[in-house]
Design an enzyme around this catalytic site. Structure first.
Site, mmCIF file in Angstrom:
data_model
loop_
_atom_site.group_PDB
_atom_site.id
_atom_site.type_symbol
_atom_site.label_atom_id
_atom_site.label_comp_id
_atom_site.label_asym_id
_atom_site.label_seq_id
_atom_site.Cartn_x
_atom_site.Cartn_y
_atom_site.Cartn_z
ATOM 1 N N GLY A 45 2.728 3.532 -8.897
ATOM 2 C CA GLY A 45 4.230 3.193 -8.835
ATOM 3 C C GLY A 45 5.397 4.263 -9.344
ATOM 4 O O GLY A 45 6.331 4.235 -8.922
ATOM 5 N N ASP A 103 6.415 -3.495 -18.209
ATOM 6 C CA ASP A 103 6.256 -4.931 -18.576
ATOM 7 C C ASP A 103 5.863 -5.867 -19.566
ATOM 8 O O ASP A 103 6.514 -5.758 -20.759
ATOM 9 C CB ASP A 103 5.800 -5.657 -16.646
ATOM 10 C CG ASP A 103 5.907 -7.576 -16.098
ATOM 11 O OD1 ASP A 103 6.565 -7.735 -17.562
ATOM 12 O OD2 ASP A 103 5.292 -7.536 -15.410
ATOM 13 N N ASP A 159 6.040 -1.229 -5.630
ATOM 14 C CA ASP A 159 5.683 -2.750 -4.376
ATOM 15 C C ASP A 159 5.115 -3.764 -5.131
ATOM 16 O O ASP A 159 4.770 -4.149 -6.109
ATOM 17 C CB ASP A 159 4.579 -2.166 -3.959
ATOM 18 C CG ASP A 159 2.922 -2.246 -5.338
ATOM 19 O OD1 ASP A 159 3.390 -1.960 -6.271
ATOM 20 O OD2 ASP A 159 2.006 -2.952 -4.932
ATOM 21 N N ARG A 165 7.640 0.341 -1.388
ATOM 22 C CA ARG A 165 6.984 1.397 -2.188
ATOM 23 C C ARG A 165 8.042 2.515 -1.188
ATOM 24 O O ARG A 165 9.247 3.204 -1.855
ATOM 25 C CB ARG A 165 5.880 2.001 -1.783
ATOM 26 C CG ARG A 165 5.419 1.454 -3.002
ATOM 27 C CD ARG A 165 3.496 2.544 -3.477
ATOM 28 N NE ARG A 165 2.523 1.309 -3.765
ATOM 29 C CZ ARG A 165 2.328 0.994 -5.249
ATOM 30 N NH1 ARG A 165 3.537 1.240 -6.028
ATOM 31 N NH2 ARG A 165 1.632 0.328 -5.559
HETATM 32 P P1 IMP Z 1 2.292 -4.202 -17.427
HETATM 33 O O1 IMP Z 1 0.706 -4.264 -17.967
HETATM 34 O O2 IMP Z 1 2.188 -5.822 -17.951
HETATM 35 O O3 IMP Z 1 3.311 -3.259 -18.763
HETATM 36 O O4 IMP Z 1 2.581 -3.974 -16.664
HETATM 37 C C1 IMP Z 1 2.565 -2.356 -15.501
HETATM 38 C C2 IMP Z 1 2.158 -2.514 -14.028
HETATM 39 O O5 IMP Z 1 2.584 -3.608 -13.478
HETATM 40 C C3 IMP Z 1 3.656 -1.276 -13.712
HETATM 41 O O6 IMP Z 1 2.962 -0.254 -13.926
HETATM 42 C C4 IMP Z 1 3.465 -1.675 -12.311
HETATM 43 O O7 IMP Z 1 2.669 -1.153 -11.632
HETATM 44 C C5 IMP Z 1 3.172 -3.184 -12.385
HETATM 45 N N1 IMP Z 1 4.787 -4.401 -12.033
HETATM 46 C C6 IMP Z 1 5.269 -4.790 -13.492
HETATM 47 N N2 IMP Z 1 6.141 -5.465 -13.038
HETATM 48 C C7 IMP Z 1 6.428 -5.143 -11.889
HETATM 49 C C8 IMP Z 1 7.810 -5.374 -10.850
HETATM 50 O O8 IMP Z 1 8.600 -6.166 -11.652
HETATM 51 N N3 IMP Z 1 7.341 -4.444 -9.471
HETATM 52 C C9 IMP Z 1 6.478 -4.263 -9.391
HETATM 53 N N4 IMP Z 1 5.503 -3.525 -9.783
HETATM 54 C C10 IMP Z 1 5.599 -4.508 -11.268
HETATM 55 MG MG MG Z 2 2.467 1.120 -11.777
#
Ligand code: IMP
Ligand code: MG
Length: 179
Positions: A45, A103, A159, A165
């Site tokens: 990403g 996130d 994505d 992307r």
């Molecule tokens: P986390 O582990 O929940 O913080 O998620 C982080 C990962 O989830 C990031 O590296 C992104 O690749 C993916 N991600 C989180 N939110 C989104 C979104 O809204 N769109 C696309 N990918 C997301």
């Molecule tokens: Mg990511």
């Protein structure tokens, strides 16, 4: 904008993104003056964000890549896998982890834990986007270009199931498609 089976709306323009990336680079330029960190791009990403960010910094820098995966479709799955490790030795080095979006924070928590074991001198987090209301881990985000709503987004490296992307702008899931 249709991506696979979902409809998305324009949310952040390419121009606004680049302005925010430049502002973030200015902060790094102040803090890393005289240093030579490794900027670690978290694949997939962050590849576009990292490419724009490294061209705006004015200190000597090495670039590295790591790959983690956690997301399937619109939701984070909780378990985070390291898919590809960094090639460089990080012992005694300053690290800037360059991530697309934070996130829940589970992915970053795992990344920071991995760096602690590797003996880096310092580890800071630079992300393009953060969904602050969804953060459920206790991680520190040192640099963030933009805070966004708690909705799913695509574009500028991010994505939906591998698609979108390459979009220059960032798009948000349409309210009608948010089921
Ligand atoms: P986390 O582990 O929940 O913080 O998620 C982080 C990962 O989830 C990031 O590296 C992104 O690749 C993916 N991600 C989180 N939110 C989104 C979104 O809204 N769109 C696309 N990918 C997301
Ligand atoms: Mg990511």
């Amino acid at each position: 904008m249709q991506v696979l089976d979902k409809e998305f709306e324009l949310y952040i323009t390419h121009e606004e993104i680049l302005n925010k990336v430049k502002a973030l680079a200015e902060e790094l330029n102040k803090d890393y003056n005289g240093k030579c960190p490794i900027m670690v791009c978290i694949l997939n990403g962050a590849f576009i964000f990292a490419a724009d960010l490294v061209r705006e910094v004015n200190f000597p820098v090495e670039i590295g890549f790591m790959k983690y995966s956690s997301y399937v479709g619109l939701d984070t799955v909780g378990t985070v896998d390291k898919v590809a490790d960094l090639a460089q030795d990080v012992k005694g080095r300053d690290i800037i982890v360059v991530e697309d979006i934070i996130d829940t924070g589970y992915t970053m928590e795992r990344i920071l834990c991995d760096f602690k074991e590797k003996g880096a001198a310092s580890v800071k987090v630079a992300c393009l986007l953060q969904k602050p209301k969804k953060l459920i881990t206790n991680i520190k985000v040192d640099y963030c270009a933009l805070d966004i709503k708690n909705e799913f987004i695509v574009g500028y490296g991010l994505d939906y199931n591998g698609h979108g992307r390459n979009l220059k702008d960032i798009y948000i899931l349409s309210p009608d498609d948010n089921d």
